[in-house]
Design an enzyme around this catalytic site. Structure first.
Site, short mmCIF file in Angstrom:
data_model
loop_
_atom_site.label_atom_id
_atom_site.label_comp_id
_atom_site.label_asym_id
_atom_site.label_seq_id
_atom_site.Cartn_x
_atom_site.Cartn_y
_atom_site.Cartn_z
N ASN A 203 -105.44 7.69 -22.34
CA ASN A 203 -105.20 7.60 -20.90
C ASN A 203 -106.49 7.70 -20.12
O ASN A 203 -106.71 7.02 -19.13
CB ASN A 203 -104.25 8.72 -20.45
CG ASN A 203 -102.85 8.52 -20.98
OD1 ASN A 203 -102.50 7.43 -21.42
ND2 ASN A 203 -102.05 9.56 -20.96
N PHE A 204 -107.35 8.60 -20.59
CA PHE A 204 -108.63 8.83 -19.91
C PHE A 204 -109.46 7.55 -19.92
O PHE A 204 -110.03 7.15 -18.90
CB PHE A 204 -109.39 9.96 -20.62
CG PHE A 204 -110.68 10.34 -19.94
CD1 PHE A 204 -110.70 11.36 -19.00
CD2 PHE A 204 -111.86 9.70 -20.25
CE1 PHE A 204 -111.88 11.72 -18.38
CE2 PHE A 204 -113.05 10.05 -19.64
CZ PHE A 204 -113.06 11.07 -18.69
N LEU B 4 -98.41 2.71 -6.00
CA LEU B 4 -99.07 3.53 -4.98
C LEU B 4 -100.57 3.56 -5.18
O LEU B 4 -101.05 3.56 -6.32
CB LEU B 4 -98.54 4.97 -5.03
CG LEU B 4 -97.05 5.18 -4.76
CD1 LEU B 4 -96.69 6.66 -4.83
CD2 LEU B 4 -96.64 4.60 -3.41
N LYS C 124 -94.84 13.35 -9.03
CA LYS C 124 -94.83 11.93 -9.42
C LYS C 124 -94.25 11.91 -10.83
O LYS C 124 -94.91 12.29 -11.79
CB LYS C 124 -96.24 11.35 -9.40
CG LYS C 124 -96.29 9.86 -9.74
CD LYS C 124 -97.72 9.32 -9.58
CE LYS C 124 -97.78 7.83 -9.89
NZ LYS C 124 -97.54 7.54 -11.31
N GLU D 252 -86.19 8.17 -9.98
CA GLU D 252 -86.77 8.04 -11.31
C GLU D 252 -85.78 8.49 -12.37
O GLU D 252 -85.22 9.59 -12.27
CB GLU D 252 -88.05 8.88 -11.40
CG GLU D 252 -88.96 8.49 -12.54
CD GLU D 252 -89.86 7.31 -12.20
OE1 GLU D 252 -90.73 6.98 -13.02
OE2 GLU D 252 -89.67 6.69 -11.13
N CYS E 96 -97.54 9.42 -54.24
CA CYS E 96 -98.16 10.41 -53.35
C CYS E 96 -97.14 11.47 -52.96
O CYS E 96 -96.01 11.14 -52.59
CB CYS E 96 -98.70 9.72 -52.11
SG CYS E 96 -99.40 10.86 -50.89
#
Length: 685
Positions: free
Chosen positions: A37-38, A86, A109, A164, A439
């Site tokens: 996200n950053f 927005l 938000k 929302e 495995c």
């Protein structure tokens, strides 16, 4: 700015377009992450700045797109007016300057899916998703099974509101706990919510505990609206949309409070001024640590309706509200190692381990890097100085690598079993896999899948219990699970077990030995073969497992939903002698129920139908699909050259499926036409 500088900036903008659109497509449409996200926000802001500097906005710019693309088969509907995103800031002083001398409402938000609800005469008549901002999907039946949406309200006029759809963290955790297969667990509440809201079968939606939080009254028009509004509304310069604004005294707060009287849950908010904003933001920041609803920031809305609407809007943003994104609390630390975590499918994910730091009130020392592509993009190396943050103040992530030594060596052997690893690239993402079929990590996860709810459903064999039994040597193969009575004394004496637990486990194993073929095909864990594909395979091969296991690639790809990749995975699975022996051993322990004989004549044999739009005669599309399949036909999701008929009650619509059918010369029939075709069978009798 000279021409060369401008050209360089345009080139950079095109690069940013590609990267951001790829990341957005992966996240919103494919539920996977190729960028943090950053990093996304950083690149987005860079693109925005370049657009301002050059005065150029390229076609399809991510800064101009709103919402996700409409991809499902739900009916579509255009919004009366575009649903805009927005404008945003991470600075409280910017919020204060924006609000000026006005009063505002500061609210969460919410991180879910925006929905528009319409009520007529007190009844919920329509629910539409935001979609791409211009066109949404009609999900009325699904909205009616949300946990808290009123189906009937006191207000008898037309009411349109936005809110929302969200799934709370507590419900998200509960739903994930019920999924035994770790690889099948949902990644985050937003993706789960999006899939739940847009289901074609609202029985699934009903089980997901979807909530609706109202955040905007769009219109409230009653038969007495004009009289109730009076001269005060006209003098205030309020928008002339027929809404009874006098009822709300030109105040968004009054609208919020009125919506509560109608039975709606309204997003939590605080009334603020420029002076009180900093304290209010701080209170929200503190509350998010324990807030049960996913949120990725705050929204500041003008309380004065007339003033806010008079501000108008830009091409992308309304001017009566602004979003506040949390200024990420970033800490610098040192990367100490990359831990490699294996799963049932053999996927080995990198996890960054770093010196502990305090973030948003908690100590963190590890963060998922998701895949090799992200690890390489960050050029991670042991000893590097990295910055870390919590995405949405919750999930630890690496923001940047300041030293970029890139010295991480991708392991050539699996950290669990020591088997050989392999880097595989799917689309634009590189990931690491263990190639050893024996495995231990794979073994535990594969047994866990076989005993899961949608497979054999053996209650009492959790992943932790399986790990104990495998380590103790009780289970080597699938068949061993049906002979645990050989180890009764040892099991009863195990920590957490006793006579009663043992008896319950044995009863569950006995019950699971009577099952059906779909559960078995899903449970053996062929890569990519989920429950839906297992059903399609069983139907296509007439529930004949011998035919199925020896099927050719051509036969498999003829089955709806099975492409070349899944066909190869199926063939590779049964090419392994070890897998064949394991499946044979399992089948020897099971009693497979015979599917009920189909008494319907196969009048649709060899035909492929696609269903779109709403249905009237049948309860839902699933029931119509069952009628097709019971008579030998197939129902698929996409119109192709192989489609025989497209069923759409709106035969003349310009939907994408109708257009495609017309292009390919495929007949479009109504539900009544289909019923007539079924009637030919009855007449023949």
């Amino acid at each position: 700015m000279d021409q060369k500088q401008n050209e360089d900036k345009i080139l950079r903008m095109k690069e940013l377009h590609r990267e951001l659109l790829a990341a957005s497509r992966a996240y919103y449409q494919e539920s996977r992450e190729i960028m943090s996200n950053f990093e996304y926000d950083r690149l987005y802001d860079e693109l925005l700045e370049l657009e301002k500097e050059t005065g150029t906005v390229l076609a399809g710019s991510p800064t101009q797109k709103v919402g996700y693309e409409v991809l499902s088969e739900l009916p579509k509907e255009a919004h009366e007016a575009p649903m805009l995103s927005l404008d945003k800031t991470k600075e409280v002083p910017v919020l204060q300057e924006w609000l000026g001398s006005q009063k505002g409402l500061l609210s969460w938000k919410l991180d879910g899916l925006t929905i528009v609800l319409t009520y007529e005469g007190g009844e919920l008549v329509k629910a539409v998703t935001r979609g791409n901002g211009e066109i949404g999907e009609v999900i009325t039946n699904n909205a009616k099974v949300f946990s808290n949406v009123p189906l009937r309200i006191p207000y008898q006029g037309q009411l349109i509101l936005r809110g929302e759809a969200i799934i709370k963290y507590s419900d998200f955790a509960r739903i994930n706990e019920e999924i035994e297969d770790v690889d099948a667990k949902y990644k985050n509440p937003r993706n789960l919510c999006s899939g739940s809201v847009r289901q074609l079968n609202n029985e699934i939606t009903a089980k997901r505990s979807v909530n609706f939080e109202a955040f905007m009254l769009v219109r409230a028009v009653g038969p007495e609206a004009a009289a109730a509004a009076g001269d005060a509304v006209a003098e205030a310069g309020l928008p002339d949309d027929g809404t009874d604004h006098g009822r709300f005294h030109n105040s968004r707060k009054e609208q919020f409070e009125w919506l509560k009287t109608q039975g709606f849950d309204v997003v939590e908010y605080k009334e603020v001024t420029a002076a009180t904003l900093p304290d209010a933001v701080a209170e929200f920041a503190e509350a998010i640590q324990s807030y049960d609803i996913p949120s990725d920031g705050l929204v500041l809305l003008m309380d004065d309706i007339a003033y806010g609407d008079a501000l108008g809007r830009t091409a992308k943003f309304p001017r009566n509200s602004i979003a506040f994104k949390w200024a990420d609390e970033i800490r610098e630390t040192t990367l100490r190692e990359i831990e490699w975590s294996a799963s049932r499918t053999g996927l080995i994910n990198p996890v960054a381990i770093f010196d502990p730091v305090e973030l948003e009130g908690t100590t963190v020392s590890r963060a998922s890097v998701h895949n090799i592509s992200i690890m390489e993009a960050l050029e991670l190396g042991v000893g590097d100085t990295i910055t870390v943050y919590k995405a949405n103040m919750i999930i630890p992530q690496i923001a940047e690598n300041l030293t970029r030594s890139g010295n991480i060596v991708i392991p050539k052997i699996c950290p669990v079993c020591g088997g050989e690893t392999q880097i595989r690239q799917m689309n634009d993402v590189k990931s690491l896999y263990c190639t050893n079929p024996d495995c231990q990590a794979k073994k535990i996860k594969s047994f866990s899948l076989l005993v899961s709810r949608d497979a054999l459903n053996i209650d009492g064999l959790s992943e932790a219990t399986l790990e104990k039994f495998i380590a103790a040597g009780f289970i080597h193969s699938y068949a061993d699970m049906f002979h645990l009575d050989r180890h009764k004394e040892a099991i009863v004496s195990m920590e957490g077990f006793g006579e009663k637990s043992y008896e319950n486990l044995m009863a569950a194993v006995k019950k699971a030995s009577n099952t059906n073929l779909v559960r078995v095909v899903y449970g053996i864990g062929v890569a990519g073969i989920g429950l839906a594909n297992a059903k399609m395979l069983c139907r296509a091969f007439g529930y004949d497992f011998e035919r199925m296991r020896h099927a050719t690639a051509e036969e498999l790809t003829a089955v709806d939903g099975i492409g070349a990749v899944l066909a190869d995975a199926w063939i590779d699975y049964f090419a392994s002698e070890k897998n064949r022996e394991a499946v044979d051993g399992l089948l020897a322990e099971l009693t497979i129920e015979n599917e009920a004989e189909n008494t319907e004549a196969a009048i649709f044999a060899g035909m492929t139908f696609v269903i779109t739009g709403s249905v009237e005669h049948f309860a839902n599309r699933k029931e119509l699909q069952a009628a097709i399949e019971a008579r030998g036909g197939k129902a698929t999701g996409s119109v192709t050259a192989k489609t025989t008929y497209l069923i759409n009650n709106d035969v003349t619509s310009n939907s994408s499926k109708n257009k495609k059918a017309k292009e390919l010369g495929i007949p479009i029939i109504s539900e009544q036409d289909f019923l007539s075709m079924m009637g030919e069978e009855n007449n023949a009798d």
